[in-house]
Scaffold this active site. Structure first.
Site, mmCIF file in Angstrom:
data_model
loop_
_atom_site.group_PDB
_atom_site.id
_atom_site.type_symbol
_atom_site.label_atom_id
_atom_site.label_comp_id
_atom_site.label_asym_id
_atom_site.label_seq_id
_atom_site.Cartn_x
_atom_site.Cartn_y
_atom_site.Cartn_z
ATOM 1 C CD1 TRP A 130 -2.833 1.388 0.577
ATOM 2 C CD2 TRP A 130 -2.019 1.841 2.617
ATOM 3 N NE1 TRP A 130 -3.592 2.382 1.121
ATOM 4 C CE2 TRP A 130 -3.124 2.682 2.371
ATOM 5 C CE3 TRP A 130 -1.354 1.941 3.842
ATOM 6 C CZ2 TRP A 130 -3.567 3.617 3.306
ATOM 7 C CZ3 TRP A 130 -1.794 2.857 4.766
ATOM 8 C CH2 TRP A 130 -2.886 3.685 4.499
ATOM 9 C CG ASP A 210 -1.785 -2.359 7.423
ATOM 10 O OD1 ASP A 210 -2.949 -2.429 7.848
ATOM 11 O OD2 ASP A 210 -1.406 -1.489 6.627
ATOM 12 C CE LYS A 245 -10.062 0.492 3.968
ATOM 13 N NZ LYS A 245 -9.757 1.204 2.763
HETATM 14 C C1 PLP Z 1 -3.326 -1.838 3.737
HETATM 15 C C2 PLP Z 1 -3.975 -0.657 4.399
HETATM 16 N N1 PLP Z 1 -3.516 -0.251 5.583
HETATM 17 C C3 PLP Z 1 -4.054 0.794 6.213
HETATM 18 C C4 PLP Z 1 -5.104 1.491 5.666
HETATM 19 C C5 PLP Z 1 -5.620 2.693 6.410
HETATM 20 O O1 PLP Z 1 -6.890 2.593 6.891
HETATM 21 P P1 PLP Z 1 -7.506 3.663 7.899
HETATM 22 O O2 PLP Z 1 -6.493 4.708 8.168
HETATM 23 O O3 PLP Z 1 -8.711 4.204 7.212
HETATM 24 O O4 PLP Z 1 -7.854 2.889 9.119
HETATM 25 C C6 PLP Z 1 -5.621 1.116 4.436
HETATM 26 C C7 PLP Z 1 -6.707 1.869 3.822
HETATM 27 O O5 PLP Z 1 -6.983 1.815 2.659
HETATM 28 C C8 PLP Z 1 -5.036 0.000 3.780
HETATM 29 O O6 PLP Z 1 -5.480 -0.424 2.599
#
Ligand code: PLP
Length: 399
Positions: A130, A210, A245
């Site tokens: 990511w 993660d 999500k």
């Molecule tokens: C792999 C991954 N890590 C972390 C996140 C971050 O998510 P959030 O900050 O919305 O909790 C995302 C969001 O798309 C993601 O795809």
């Protein structure tokens, strides 16, 4: 005064989303951003969330500052979700959990922590990963390197991954996607996790998980496999988890960082440092979303409907994978599309080139990331055949 300030080119995925929103073509399809959409192409509002919000509104509670580490009911519920309520890690109080501003905020707190307390350690991320991962660690002053992870057409290149990690110095940090790898959708099998964990332990590496998609691969408990396997192996590690999500709470910014430590005394020290980092950054996390999460996780009347909704999201994504697969095979029998069925979560790598992605956008109003990553959750029964037709045409031209 600000002439020397460099222009920001924009985040590639967010910029693409803005271009999508501005596109006047009614047939447009958004397969770029990682947001779940239902069969009517809408971001659903979960009923459990609505019920929790009604309760919060009815209670008319004040909105005090939370402590820097967040609300204790939220933090406890996160630990129970990650490990199971009666897990030894929880009962022996050797996990330090802070509520964070999304899991992005948690990942960043962890990056600051590593920089300060493991100053010589680099962070290794999967190739690809990511996009924000790299910037999050680099901007904390940490050297970021890549380990091999994925071969187009071949899936996870596990042997290459293991040999790269086997050569790292002790206390290197290894960032791992616990499930639903973003951007490839290719996950490790359980056997591969066990092999990897043996190596992480033998080489004294620091795993950093993660977990942004718990419940999107197989189920809430099943998707916590990597977290629990690391704990069972007696490793110390970090895990950032998200409710964006799984509860559709994207804009509420609900996540957590948990550091599993060897004992309660070390967990206390670690928690103190995480609190200190939060205090000097944003002071304390927002209260509203975290209370929604805590209520849903701890009240069976809300938890049941949430789990059902999460299952509905997961199975809809799986159904879209199957429909896209079938539609592509029908049009392009020579193509290899089996990856759509084996990969998990919102994303898959299509193998489409950046030029083909641009053509899909210009000619068909279909938006994908230029790496060829497709967000399966943007497909629905109305657009899946149209998307398959457009992709098949591109593949046909390339032959
Ligand atoms: C792999 C991954 N890590 C972390 C996140 C971050 O998510 P959030 O900050 O919305 O909790 C995302 C969001 O798309 C993601 O795809």
């Amino acid at each position: 005064m600000f002439q020397h300030v460099e222009f920001f080119a924009g985040d590639p995925i967010l910029s693409l989303n803005e271009a999508f929103l501005a596109d006047p073509r009614p047939e447009k399809v958004n397969l770029s951003i990682g947001i779940y959409a239902d069969d009517q192409a809408r971001l659903p509002a979960l009923d459990a969330v609505h019920q929790a919000e009604l309760r919060l509104a009815a209670a008319n509670t004040a909105k005090p500052y939370l402590p820097s580490e967040g609300a204790s009911n939220f933090r406890g519920a996160v630990q129970a979700l990650l490990f199971g309520a009666s897990h030894e890690v929880v009962t022996s109080r050797r996990a330090a959990t802070v509520q964070s501003v999304g899991s992005s905020g948690g990942l960043k707190l962890g990056a600051e922590f590593i920089k300060r307390w493991f100053p010589g350690s680099g962070v290794w991320v999967s190739n690809p990963t990511w996009d924000p991962h790299r910037a999050m660690f680099q901007s904390a002053g940490i050297e970021v390197r890549e380990y091999p992870y994925f071969e187009n057409g071949g899936g996870v290149c596990f042997d290459a991954m293991l040999s790269a990690l086997d050569a790292l110095p002790a206390h290197s940090v290894v960032l791992l996607h616990a499930c639903c790898h973003n951007p490839t959708g290719a996950d490790l099998t359980r056997d591969q996790w066990i092999t990897l964990i043996d190596l992480l332990k033998a080489r004294q590496l620091i795993p950093y998980l993660d977990l942004a998609y718990q419940g999107f691969a197989e189920g809430i408990e099943e998707d916590a496999f990597a977290v629990r396997a690391l704990a069972a192996a007696g490793l110390s590690f970090l895990v950032a988890n998200s409710f964006s999500k799984s509860m559709g709470l994207y804009g509420e910014r609900c996540g957590a960082l948990t550091v599993v430590c060897p004992d309660a005394e070390q967990a206390e020290r670690v928690l103190g440092q995480l609190k200190a980092t939060a205090r000097r950054t944003y002071s304390s996390p927002p209260i509203h979303g975290g209370q929604i999460v805590a209520m849903i996780l701890t009240d069976p009347k809300l938890r049941g409907p949430w789990e059902k909704d999460l299952e509905r999201m997961r199975t809809r994504i799986q159904a879209m994978r199957a429909q896209l697969h079938a539609a592509l095979v029908r049009r392009h029998p020579a193509g290899k599309f089996g990856y759509l069925l084996t990969q998990r979560g919102m994303f898959s790598y299509t193998g489409l080139s950046a030029v083909q992605v641009d053509q899909l956008r210009d000619e068909h109003a279909i938006y994908l990331v230029r790496s060829g990553r497709i967000c399966i959750a943007g497909l629905n029964t109305s657009n899946v055949e149209i998307v398959a037709q457009a992709i098949a045409e591109k593949l046909e031209h390339a032959r």
